[in-house]
Scaffold this motif. Structure first.
Motif, mmCIF file in Angstrom:
data_model
loop_
_atom_site.group_PDB
_atom_site.id
_atom_site.type_symbol
_atom_site.label_atom_id
_atom_site.label_comp_id
_atom_site.label_asym_id
_atom_site.label_seq_id
_atom_site.Cartn_x
_atom_site.Cartn_y
_atom_site.Cartn_z
ATOM 1 N N UNK A 268 1.235 -1.325 -0.244
ATOM 2 C CA UNK A 268 -0.223 -0.370 -0.212
ATOM 3 C C UNK A 268 0.711 1.145 0.123
ATOM 4 N N UNK A 269 0.109 1.915 -1.355
ATOM 5 C CA UNK A 269 0.802 3.234 -0.870
ATOM 6 C C UNK A 269 1.198 4.470 0.359
ATOM 7 N N UNK A 270 2.580 4.720 1.187
ATOM 8 C CA UNK A 270 2.628 4.841 1.661
ATOM 9 C C UNK A 270 1.682 6.597 2.431
ATOM 10 N N UNK A 271 1.806 6.899 1.513
ATOM 11 C CA UNK A 271 0.617 8.480 1.364
ATOM 12 C C UNK A 271 -0.358 7.944 2.280
ATOM 13 N N UNK A 272 -1.182 6.558 1.538
ATOM 14 C CA UNK A 272 -2.198 6.158 2.419
ATOM 15 C C UNK A 272 -1.799 6.265 4.212
ATOM 16 N N UNK A 273 -1.529 6.060 4.451
ATOM 17 C CA UNK A 273 -1.132 6.135 5.704
ATOM 18 C C UNK A 273 -0.824 7.335 6.386
ATOM 19 N N UNK A 274 -0.047 7.578 5.763
ATOM 20 C CA UNK A 274 0.115 9.061 6.793
ATOM 21 C C UNK A 274 -1.305 9.993 6.421
ATOM 22 N N UNK A 275 -2.143 9.971 5.576
ATOM 23 C CA UNK A 275 -3.476 10.604 4.779
ATOM 24 C C UNK A 275 -4.240 9.961 6.036
ATOM 25 N N UNK A 276 -3.846 8.910 6.746
ATOM 26 C CA UNK A 276 -5.233 7.781 7.385
ATOM 27 C C UNK A 276 -6.627 7.599 6.624
ATOM 28 N N UNK A 277 -5.632 6.710 5.281
ATOM 29 C CA UNK A 277 -7.181 6.961 4.338
ATOM 30 C C UNK A 277 -7.102 5.214 4.310
ATOM 31 N N UNK A 278 -8.397 4.270 4.585
ATOM 32 C CA UNK A 278 -8.549 3.664 4.252
ATOM 33 C C UNK A 278 -8.302 2.782 2.913
ATOM 34 N N UNK A 279 -7.472 1.719 2.472
ATOM 35 C CA UNK A 279 -7.371 1.189 1.474
ATOM 36 C C UNK A 279 -7.580 0.832 1.083
ATOM 37 N N UNK A 280 -8.907 -0.444 1.653
ATOM 38 C CA UNK A 280 -9.967 -0.413 0.950
ATOM 39 C C UNK A 280 -11.215 0.011 0.438
ATOM 40 N N UNK A 281 -11.788 1.463 1.216
ATOM 41 C CA UNK A 281 -12.089 2.183 1.492
ATOM 42 C C UNK A 281 -12.162 3.300 0.077
ATOM 43 N N UNK A 282 -10.416 3.141 -0.068
ATOM 44 C CA UNK A 282 -10.273 4.085 -1.372
ATOM 45 C C UNK A 282 -10.353 3.248 -2.780
ATOM 46 N N UNK A 283 -10.113 2.200 -2.723
ATOM 47 C CA UNK A 283 -10.523 1.429 -3.544
ATOM 48 C C UNK A 283 -11.357 1.499 -4.201
ATOM 49 N N UNK A 284 -12.634 2.005 -3.163
ATOM 50 C CA UNK A 284 -14.259 1.619 -4.144
ATOM 51 C C UNK A 284 -14.345 2.376 -3.920
ATOM 52 N N UNK A 285 -13.842 3.724 -3.698
ATOM 53 C CA UNK A 285 -13.773 5.589 -4.126
ATOM 54 C C UNK A 285 -13.405 5.268 -5.847
ATOM 55 N N UNK A 286 -12.523 4.655 -5.799
ATOM 56 C CA UNK A 286 -12.047 4.839 -6.823
ATOM 57 C C UNK A 286 -12.319 4.394 -8.242
ATOM 58 N N UNK A 287 -13.339 2.997 -7.962
ATOM 59 C CA UNK A 287 -14.336 2.870 -8.362
ATOM 60 C C UNK A 287 -15.589 2.987 -8.682
ATOM 61 N N UNK A 288 -16.398 4.827 -7.611
ATOM 62 C CA UNK A 288 -16.620 5.294 -8.010
ATOM 63 C C UNK A 288 -17.461 6.458 -7.636
ATOM 64 N N UNK A 289 -17.951 7.271 -8.055
ATOM 65 C CA UNK A 289 -17.720 8.059 -6.967
ATOM 66 C C UNK A 289 -18.987 9.087 -6.592
ATOM 67 N N UNK A 290 -20.142 7.650 -6.720
ATOM 68 C CA UNK A 290 -21.313 8.027 -5.738
ATOM 69 C C UNK A 290 -21.594 8.230 -4.588
ATOM 70 N N UNK A 291 -20.643 7.652 -3.974
ATOM 71 C CA UNK A 291 -20.623 7.639 -2.631
ATOM 72 C C UNK A 291 -20.221 9.670 -1.556
ATOM 73 N N UNK A 292 -20.808 10.241 -2.503
ATOM 74 C CA UNK A 292 -20.217 11.761 -2.161
ATOM 75 C C UNK A 292 -21.326 12.544 -3.232
ATOM 76 N N UNK A 293 -21.837 14.060 -2.810
ATOM 77 C CA UNK A 293 -22.555 14.695 -3.587
ATOM 78 C C UNK A 293 -22.311 16.032 -3.084
ATOM 79 N N UNK A 294 -22.229 16.839 -2.337
ATOM 80 C CA UNK A 294 -21.728 18.195 -2.027
ATOM 81 C C UNK A 294 -20.501 18.396 -1.669
ATOM 82 N N UNK A 295 -20.059 16.933 -0.945
ATOM 83 C CA UNK A 295 -19.083 17.844 -0.351
ATOM 84 C C UNK A 295 -18.668 16.525 -0.014
ATOM 85 N N UNK A 296 -16.757 16.436 -0.419
ATOM 86 C CA UNK A 296 -15.885 14.846 0.300
ATOM 87 C C UNK A 296 -14.803 15.995 1.692
#
Length: 328
Positions: A268-296
């Protein structure tokens, strides 16, 4: 319910916004229409060329972009500092590259003698234009109206070209900015029209990679907001190292294509750990952005954003809390 754009784009909350514009009836902005056989691939360059022109006029910077067949994405940063320092002549020179302006402004630029009251009116125009040159709605209007005119002229038709007003997402913190930039840069790979980031035509990631591979790899594209380098003013650069970002996009790109079922890389790229981003959730988000609407953003930032809108909740808060597990 549709909200006023001014309530959704507030530089005081965040200078970063992810904007999306889509063609009406999902018609073809670019690419090849398989029903009619017409090829609109050349229109992709229209988008890139106009973005470059607008960046040279507005006090708004492009962080990432991707031009797709029937829509485009762009991540923008409002930079109000330079605009505050622009002189009267600088403001008018920039604005009249886009619009001729009223007769009084034209007379001023032609060096005609104006009265004190006329000069005061010119200064009123200057302050109005100064605000517009840091306004994302005006930036997107200039981009979309230009593209619509060019496309309608080429197609020999009139009427609406865009589905509606552009959509925007407020990127409330560093992690949210990283998420949306990578999502935008991975659009061609996710759509299965490109194999790798460097093959993703008409994207910011390809432009950055080509510049990196050029004769002077130290320089970044002048039309894109640069990534941070050692000793650089953080207010003038994206808050990541370019190498870290490229590594992250490459790692994500090897996992988001639906037609490839290989194992997700374990390193896993270290930048994800540094920013405290869950790697599995990250890949879900990269596949589809409908998880968010007005803000992230992180949960605390999302709650603040909701309060500023006069709401207790905004769509995407649960997804953000899973993706960004840090509390701050």
């Amino acid at each position: 319910m549709t909200r006023a754009r001014s309530s959704l784009i507030d530089p005081g909350s965040t200078p970063y916004y992810h904007c999306i514009a889509r063609c009406v009836r999902r018609a073809y902005l670019c690419g090849k229409d398989h029903l009619t056989g017409k090829n609109y691939e050349h229109r992709r360059q229209w988008v890139v060329d106009k973005l470059r022109e607008l960046v040279s006029i507005f006090s708004i910077e492009v962080c990432a972009y991707a031009v797709m067949s029937n829509h485009y994405h762009v991540v923008l940063r409002i930079n109000q500092t330079p605009a505050r320092e622009w002189s009267r002549d600088e403001i008018l020179s920039r604005w009249t590259r886009l619009f001729t302006g009223p007769l009084l402004v034209q007379r001023y630029l032609a060096a005609e003698q104006l009265s004190h009251s006329e000069l005061a009116r010119v200064d009123e125009f200057v302050e109005e234009y100064r605000n517009r040159l840091t306004n994302i709605s005006w930036f997107m209007r200039c981009l979309n109206e230009h593209l619509a005119r060019e496309a309608n002229q080429e197609d020999g038709c009139k009427g609406r070209f865009w589905e509606g007003r552009f959509k925007s997402q407020a990127l409330l913190d560093e992690a949210a900015l990283l998420t949306c930039m990578a999502y935008v840069d991975l659009n061609p790979i996710r759509a299965e029209v490109s194999e790798t980031p460097e093959e993703s035509d008409y994207t910011s990631i390809q432009e950055r990679i080509e510049k990196l591979a050029g004769s002077d790899a130290r320089k970044q594209p002048i039309t894109l907001m640069p990534f941070r380098s050692q000793g650089q003013n953080p207010d003038k650069a994206l808050p990541y190292i370019l190498h870290d970002y490229l590594e992250l996009v490459d790692w994500s790109g090897r996992a988001v294509r639906s037609d490839k079922k290989g194992a997700i890389p374990s390193d896993i790229p270290p930048i994800l750990a540094r920013l405290e981003i869950d790697s599995n959730e990250w890949l879900k988000t990269m596949r589809r952005n409908s998880r968010f609407y007005r803000a992230v953003g992180r949960l605390a930032a999302m709650r603040t954003f909701a309060q500023e809108l006069g709401q207790q909740w905004v769509q995407g808060m649960i997804a953000c809390s899973r993706l960004f597990y840090g509390v701050s």
